[in-house]
Scaffold this motif. Sequence first.
Motif, PDB file in Angstrom:
ATOM      1  N   GLN A   1       0.834  -1.192   0.000  1.00 50.99           N
ATOM      2  CA  GLN A   1       0.000   0.000   0.000  1.00 50.99           C
ATOM      3  C   GLN A   1       0.867   1.238   0.000  1.00 50.99           C
ATOM      4  OE1 GLN A   1      -2.448  -0.538   3.469  1.00 50.99           O
ATOM      5  NE2 GLN A   1      -4.052  -1.554   2.306  1.00 50.99           N
ATOM      6  N   THR A   2       0.361   2.302  -0.579  1.00 43.24           N
ATOM      7  CA  THR A   2       1.076   3.566  -0.595  1.00 43.24           C
ATOM      8  C   THR A   2       0.300   4.579   0.220  1.00 43.24           C
ATOM      9  OG1 THR A   2      -0.057   4.349  -2.572  1.00 43.24           O
ATOM     10  CG2 THR A   2       1.933   3.040  -2.892  1.00 43.24           C
ATOM     11  N   MET A   3       1.036   5.433   0.895  1.00 47.20           N
ATOM     12  CA  MET A   3       0.412   6.425   1.764  1.00 47.20           C
ATOM     13  C   MET A   3       0.554   7.805   1.160  1.00 47.20           C
ATOM     14  SD  MET A   3      -0.742   4.552   4.162  1.00 47.20           S
ATOM     15  CE  MET A   3      -1.279   5.846   5.263  1.00 47.20           C
ATOM     16  N   ASP A   4      -0.534   8.536   1.125  1.00 46.46           N
ATOM     17  CA  ASP A   4      -0.523   9.911   0.656  1.00 46.46           C
ATOM     18  C   ASP A   4      -0.158  10.804   1.830  1.00 46.46           C
ATOM     19  OD1 ASP A   4      -0.997  12.422  -0.280  1.00 46.46           O
ATOM     20  OD2 ASP A   4      -2.873  11.945  -1.288  1.00 46.46           O
ATOM     21  N   PRO A   5       0.966  11.498   1.789  1.00 42.67           N
ATOM     22  CA  PRO A   5       1.407  12.300   2.924  1.00 42.67           C
ATOM     23  C   PRO A   5       0.493  13.476   3.205  1.00 42.67           C
ATOM     24  CG  PRO A   5       2.774  12.769   1.018  1.00 42.67           C
ATOM     25  CD  PRO A   5       1.883  11.628   0.651  1.00 42.67           C
ATOM     26  N   ARG A   6      -0.369  13.828   2.274  1.00 46.14           N
ATOM     27  CA  ARG A   6      -1.212  15.005   2.474  1.00 46.14           C
ATOM     28  C   ARG A   6      -2.350  14.723   3.454  1.00 46.14           C
ATOM     29  NH1 ARG A   6      -2.136  15.706  -3.848  1.00 46.14           N
ATOM     30  NH2 ARG A   6      -2.297  13.460  -3.483  1.00 46.14           N
ATOM     31  N   ASN A   7      -2.881  13.509   3.443  1.00 53.72           N
ATOM     32  CA  ASN A   7      -4.002  13.239   4.338  1.00 53.72           C
ATOM     33  C   ASN A   7      -3.866  11.900   5.060  1.00 53.72           C
ATOM     34  OD1 ASN A   7      -4.503  11.418   2.292  1.00 53.72           O
ATOM     35  ND2 ASN A   7      -6.161  12.645   1.372  1.00 53.72           N
ATOM     36  N   GLY A   8      -2.760  11.168   4.813  1.00 56.00           N
ATOM     37  CA  GLY A   8      -2.548   9.915   5.512  1.00 56.00           C
ATOM     38  C   GLY A   8      -3.381   8.770   4.996  1.00 56.00           C
ATOM     39  N   SER A   9      -4.170   8.956   3.953  1.00 53.36           N
ATOM     40  CA  SER A   9      -5.009   7.893   3.416  1.00 53.36           C
ATOM     41  C   SER A   9      -4.188   6.988   2.510  1.00 53.36           C
ATOM     42  CB  SER A   9      -6.183   8.483   2.633  1.00 53.36           C
ATOM     43  OG  SER A   9      -5.706   9.246   1.548  1.00 53.36           O
ATOM     44  N   THR A  10      -4.702   5.789   2.283  1.00 52.08           N
ATOM     45  CA  THR A  10      -4.006   4.832   1.449  1.00 52.08           C
ATOM     46  C   THR A  10      -4.172   5.188  -0.022  1.00 52.08           C
ATOM     47  OG1 THR A  10      -4.375   3.074   3.061  1.00 52.08           O
ATOM     48  CG2 THR A  10      -3.819   2.399   0.828  1.00 52.08           C
ATOM     49  N   VAL A  11      -3.048   5.237  -0.747  1.00 51.21           N
ATOM     50  CA  VAL A  11      -3.058   5.524  -2.178  1.00 51.21           C
ATOM     51  C   VAL A  11      -2.911   4.217  -2.932  1.00 51.21           C
ATOM     52  CG1 VAL A  11      -1.881   6.719  -4.062  1.00 51.21           C
ATOM     53  CG2 VAL A  11      -2.112   7.819  -1.833  1.00 51.21           C
ATOM     54  N   THR A  12      -3.801   3.941  -3.847  1.00 53.97           N
ATOM     55  CA  THR A  12      -3.788   2.674  -4.568  1.00 53.97           C
ATOM     56  C   THR A  12      -3.562   2.866  -6.061  1.00 53.97           C
ATOM     57  OG1 THR A  12      -6.198   2.748  -4.814  1.00 53.97           O
ATOM     58  CG2 THR A  12      -5.312   1.576  -2.896  1.00 53.97           C
ATOM     59  N   ASP A  13      -3.165   4.043  -6.478  1.00 53.10           N
ATOM     60  CA  ASP A  13      -2.945   4.261  -7.909  1.00 53.10           C
ATOM     61  C   ASP A  13      -1.878   5.316  -8.132  1.00 53.10           C
ATOM     62  OD1 ASP A  13      -4.250   6.784  -7.479  1.00 53.10           O
ATOM     63  OD2 ASP A  13      -6.176   5.816  -7.797  1.00 53.10           O
ATOM     64  N   PHE A  14      -1.450   5.405  -9.385  1.00 55.56           N
ATOM     65  CA  PHE A  14      -0.497   6.417  -9.822  1.00 55.56           C
ATOM     66  C   PHE A  14      -1.117   7.206 -10.968  1.00 55.56           C
ATOM     67  CE2 PHE A  14       2.404   3.192  -8.060  1.00 55.56           C
ATOM     68  CZ  PHE A  14       3.169   3.980  -7.222  1.00 55.56           C
ATOM     69  N   ILE A  15      -0.577   8.386 -11.186  1.00 55.54           N
ATOM     70  CA  ILE A  15      -0.995   9.226 -12.308  1.00 55.54           C
ATOM     71  C   ILE A  15       0.188   9.375 -13.258  1.00 55.54           C
ATOM     72  CG2 ILE A  15      -1.813  11.497 -13.033  1.00 55.54           C
ATOM     73  CD1 ILE A  15      -3.167  11.768 -10.310  1.00 55.54           C
ATOM     74  N   LEU A  16       0.003   8.904 -14.476  1.00 62.06           N
ATOM     75  CA  LEU A  16       1.043   9.030 -15.497  1.00 62.06           C
ATOM     76  C   LEU A  16       0.917  10.400 -16.154  1.00 62.06           C
ATOM     77  CD1 LEU A  16       0.833   5.481 -17.143  1.00 62.06           C
ATOM     78  CD2 LEU A  16       2.500   6.290 -15.477  1.00 62.06           C
ATOM     79  N   VAL A  17       1.851  11.270 -15.864  1.00 62.79           N
ATOM     80  CA  VAL A  17       1.779  12.634 -16.388  1.00 62.79           C
ATOM     81  C   VAL A  17       1.922  12.622 -17.910  1.00 62.79           C
ATOM     82  CG1 VAL A  17       2.842  14.913 -16.364  1.00 62.79           C
ATOM     83  CG2 VAL A  17       2.646  13.596 -14.232  1.00 62.79           C
TER      84      VAL A  17
END
Length: 322
Positions: A4-20
């Motif tokens: 799992q990945t953690m979003d440092p902005r709100n502490g919620s679990t991040v489950t995806d990436f954004i391909l710029v």
Amino acid sequence: MPPQTMDPRNGSTVTDFILVGFEQSSPSTRAFLFALFLALYSLAMAMNGLIIFITWTDPRLNSPMYFFLGHLSFLDVCFITTTIPQMLIHLLVKNHTVSLASCMAQMYLVFCMGVAECILLAFMAYDRYVAICHPLSYAQIMSQQVCLRLVGTAWFFGLINGIFLEYTSFRNPFCKDNHIENFFCEAPIVIALSCGDLLFSMKIFFADAIVVLLSPMVLIVISYARILASILSRASSSGRGKTFSTCASHLTVVIFLYTSAMFSYMNPRSTHGPDKDKPFSLLYTIITPMCNPIIYSIRNKEMKGAMVRALGRTSLAQAEPA
């Protein structure tokens, strides 16, 4: 289970990436890039598909060199399909989000196909060395069983190395950002987004790149050094020209692939950036797979003849009444 990945902005679990990718380009630029890359992808698929067909069906191309070439084209088809169709979709739609599982799968396939292709190119150089320097023993040394084992070895190391690099890439949680500044999940960029000891992960990648890139390159250099010494010492002028032409095709492919791969995986991340990463990523993900069949067919009379025969049979079949 993927980490799992953690979003440092709100502490919620991040489950995806954004391909710029090319998100910041204007609509007209994206439309042009879509048409360009679609044309290149179609050309690469058609040319590699034709080489696969003729090397596996034309009895006149029943030799180890064309056996390896057919497998190289198959690897190119798999490799280019791993990244380019997704990029084409993202050039049309605004949603550039990919799941963590999809990113992991894409990275594994890139690792697997890329490593297998590097090793296969080294075996192709060895094949040319045996053919030119030991012509009388060529059929015995490069038997069908040996060729099958060499291709199997390339695939085996690609599969195993992919697992190792996949674990290295996703061993740490992600806590910095989920924006990937490229059009696909490229390992060094993804690792830079993770927490933990990044220096350790990059050292592992660098060491692995030395093994899977430089080791095959050493075999290629040694093979062609011996080929050069052999043809300069005993071949006629016409024989030298034919041999140099065959070897030049393989060396051109090697230079294209190794230059772009070394920049992407063996340079410090401080020297990288979106403007530098994308051109080299495009070089080894679409330009090299597209150029491989063109380079081999243009410099090889047997390949050109086989292509003409294959296209001729297709035209006759279509012209026959049902």
